[in-house]
Design a protein around this motif. Structure first.
Motif: not given
Length: 265
Positions: A52-57
């Motif tokens: 979430r912090r690194n905005q992985l998707h």
């Protein structure tokens, strides 16, 4: 000359703590992109990386393939994130069996016994994903011992693949030796993947030194990326007759030398 460079990295800052290797990979990919090269960058999605912090998707169109390692099926999951300050995209290779644990290569109990299989899965995952992207790199640059299976596969299983047929392989050596040896079955697992090579017998003792010597034999060029590179391995590189980029301080001039090194390959 602008090229297409595939970076296969064991660690990249800010997704893992800052180290010589993670910082260099972070700076190098940006520097090469700024010099007009087209780049794709991969690393493992270790369980300690905060999604979430690194905005992985997840990239659904690239995910879902099953890779068989040592007769077992493992699902390949591809995630992506961008380093905000650099406009650099990072692809992550993920799998619940290998990368869900909240650690990188070891934990308090010690070194992970399946690091060899994790490295095999990472290598296969990167190369299969690049094929799906239909993107033809001119140089594949491997960083850290965890990427060491990639050159082996490029020269064997993927040698006739149009995506990789003309690729040149660069290997960076760091001060990142692991203790002892990889799993005793490492050689058999690599052979099981379809690699037949007389030289594989060196992996019967899969120490860090033997693994890196073996990988250098597959490389088209070698980078001494750390001042603390094992002296015997540095000597082996210099005697190989291949282009060797000596240690470069991570600054603009050093990155220009990387660019020249790629052109030489």
């Amino acid at each position: 000359m602008a090229g297409k460079i595939l970076y296969v990295c064991q660690e990249i800052f800010p997704y893992l703590p800052e180290s010589e290797q993670s910082a260099l990979c972070r700076q190098l990919v940006q520097a090469m992109q700024e010099r007009g090269n087209e780049i794709r960058t991969f690393m493992p999605r270790y369980g300690c990386i905060n999604e979430r912090r690194n905005q992985l998707h997840e990239v659904i169109r690239l995910s879902g393939m099953n890779l068989i390692i040592d007769d077992n099926d493992h699902q390949l999951i591809i995630k992506v994130a961008s380093i905000p300050t650099a406009r650099v995209q990072i692809y992550f290779i993920d799998n619940d069996d290998y990368f869900a644990r909240k650690a990188v290569l070891s934990d308090d109990a010690g070194w992970f016994a399946d690091n060899d299989e994790r490295a095999i899965f990472f290598a296969r995952g990167v190369l299969e994903t690049v094929k799906k992207l239909r993107w033809n790199p001119s140089v594949v640059h491997c960083h850290g011992w965890f990427s060491a299976v990639v050159p082996i596969y490029l020269k064997h299983m993927f040698a006739d693949d149009p995506v990789f047929r003309d690729v040149k392989i660069a290997v960076s050596l760091y001060d990142d030796a692991f203790p002892g040896e990889l799993d005793a079955g490492f050689r058999a697992k690599v052979e099981h993947e379809g690699v037949q090579d007389e030289n594989l017998k060196i992996l019967d003792n899969s120490s860090y030194q033997n693994l890196m010597r073996f990988v250098m034999d597959y490389a088209d060029g070698i980078v001494l990326a750390s001042e603390g590179v094992d002296a015997a391995l540095a000597e082996y590189a210099r005697r190989s007759g291949k282009p060797v980029l000596e240690y470069q301080a991570p600054e603009a001039e050093g990155f220009d030398n990387y660019n020249k090194f790629y052109e030489e390959l």
